[in-house]
Design a protein around this motif. Sequence first.
Motif, short mmCIF file in Angstrom:
data_model
loop_
_atom_site.label_atom_id
_atom_site.label_comp_id
_atom_site.label_asym_id
_atom_site.label_seq_id
_atom_site.Cartn_x
_atom_site.Cartn_y
_atom_site.Cartn_z
N ILE A 33 0.87 -1.18 0.00
CA ILE A 33 0.00 0.00 0.00
C ILE A 33 0.90 1.22 0.00
O ILE A 33 1.86 1.29 0.77
CB ILE A 33 -0.91 0.04 1.25
CG1 ILE A 33 -1.80 -1.20 1.32
CG2 ILE A 33 -1.74 1.32 1.27
CD1 ILE A 33 -2.54 -1.35 2.63
N VAL A 34 0.62 2.17 -0.88
CA VAL A 34 1.34 3.43 -0.88
C VAL A 34 0.39 4.52 -0.42
O VAL A 34 -0.72 4.64 -0.93
CB VAL A 34 1.91 3.78 -2.28
CG1 VAL A 34 2.48 5.19 -2.31
CG2 VAL A 34 2.96 2.77 -2.69
N ASN A 35 0.81 5.27 0.58
CA ASN A 35 0.09 6.45 1.04
C ASN A 35 0.83 7.62 0.39
O ASN A 35 1.88 8.04 0.88
CB ASN A 35 0.10 6.54 2.56
CG ASN A 35 -0.69 7.71 3.08
OD1 ASN A 35 -1.05 8.62 2.34
ND2 ASN A 35 -0.95 7.70 4.36
N HIS A 50 -3.32 10.20 -1.05
CA HIS A 50 -4.03 9.23 -1.89
C HIS A 50 -3.46 7.85 -1.58
O HIS A 50 -2.25 7.67 -1.53
CB HIS A 50 -3.83 9.59 -3.37
CG HIS A 50 -4.53 8.68 -4.32
ND1 HIS A 50 -5.89 8.62 -4.40
CD2 HIS A 50 -4.05 7.79 -5.22
CE1 HIS A 50 -6.23 7.73 -5.33
NE2 HIS A 50 -5.13 7.21 -5.83
N TRP A 51 -4.34 6.90 -1.36
CA TRP A 51 -3.94 5.53 -1.05
C TRP A 51 -4.00 4.69 -2.32
O TRP A 51 -4.99 4.74 -3.05
CB TRP A 51 -4.86 4.93 0.00
CG TRP A 51 -4.79 5.61 1.32
CD1 TRP A 51 -5.47 6.75 1.69
CD2 TRP A 51 -4.00 5.24 2.43
NE1 TRP A 51 -5.14 7.09 2.98
CE2 TRP A 51 -4.24 6.18 3.46
CE3 TRP A 51 -3.10 4.20 2.68
CZ2 TRP A 51 -3.63 6.10 4.70
CZ3 TRP A 51 -2.50 4.13 3.91
CH2 TRP A 51 -2.77 5.06 4.91
N ILE A 52 -2.94 3.91 -2.57
CA ILE A 52 -2.90 3.03 -3.74
C ILE A 52 -2.55 1.62 -3.26
O ILE A 52 -1.55 1.42 -2.57
CB ILE A 52 -1.85 3.49 -4.77
CG1 ILE A 52 -2.06 4.95 -5.14
CG2 ILE A 52 -1.90 2.60 -6.02
CD1 ILE A 52 -0.92 5.55 -5.96
N ALA A 53 -3.36 0.66 -3.65
CA ALA A 53 -3.13 -0.74 -3.28
C ALA A 53 -2.47 -1.49 -4.44
O ALA A 53 -2.79 -1.25 -5.61
CB ALA A 53 -4.45 -1.42 -2.93
N ALA A 64 -3.94 -1.39 -8.27
CA ALA A 64 -5.38 -1.25 -8.00
C ALA A 64 -5.71 0.19 -7.62
O ALA A 64 -6.58 0.43 -6.78
CB ALA A 64 -5.79 -2.23 -6.90
N ASN A 65 -5.05 1.13 -8.25
CA ASN A 65 -5.29 2.54 -8.00
C ASN A 65 -6.73 2.88 -8.40
O ASN A 65 -7.18 2.52 -9.50
CB ASN A 65 -4.30 3.39 -8.81
CG ASN A 65 -4.30 4.84 -8.43
OD1 ASN A 65 -5.28 5.36 -7.90
ND2 ASN A 65 -3.20 5.51 -8.69
N SER A 66 -7.43 3.55 -7.54
CA SER A 66 -8.84 3.87 -7.79
C SER A 66 -9.05 4.81 -8.97
O SER A 66 -10.18 4.93 -9.46
CB SER A 66 -9.48 4.46 -6.53
OG SER A 66 -8.84 5.67 -6.18
N ASN A 93 10.04 13.85 -0.39
CA ASN A 93 8.85 13.06 -0.63
C ASN A 93 8.32 12.51 0.69
O ASN A 93 9.02 11.83 1.42
CB ASN A 93 9.17 11.91 -1.59
CG ASN A 93 7.94 11.21 -2.08
OD1 ASN A 93 6.93 11.16 -1.40
ND2 ASN A 93 8.01 10.68 -3.28
N GLN A 94 7.05 12.81 0.99
CA GLN A 94 6.45 12.34 2.24
C GLN A 94 5.55 11.14 2.05
O GLN A 94 4.84 10.73 2.97
CB GLN A 94 5.68 13.49 2.89
CG GLN A 94 6.57 14.63 3.31
CD GLN A 94 5.78 15.76 3.94
OE1 GLN A 94 4.60 15.62 4.23
NE2 GLN A 94 6.44 16.87 4.13
#
Length: 108
Positions: A33-35, A50-53, A64-66, A93-94
């Motif tokens: 998961i990337v936040n 933005h959360w990316i699975a 599985a990016n929305s 980069n945070q």
Amino acid sequence: MRALKKQGYTVKWFDKRKSIDTDIEFENLFGLIVNQNKTGVLSKIWSSRHWIAYPNIDGTYYNANSINREPKPFDTIDDLKTEIKKLIEGENNQSQLLLVTKDEPESE
């Protein structure tokens, strides 16, 4: 994160000072998961995340990016690593990377 824990998964923060190439065992992960810390015109006045699975399904990782119409498979682990590096690397980069593993069943 609580939902994953209830389903028997552990989520661990990945220290970005480590190497994605050598310090992650991709074959043992349920997914990533990337936040992501979003940047843009409004980012100076309003912080956006933005959360990316990236689930691992039968040995194939998917984006599985929305914002995509459907999950997109990666051809190779190297393709996945390249995308993750673009999202999380950089001095200011945070964005954060989280590793998801399946908990081992307790032995009796």
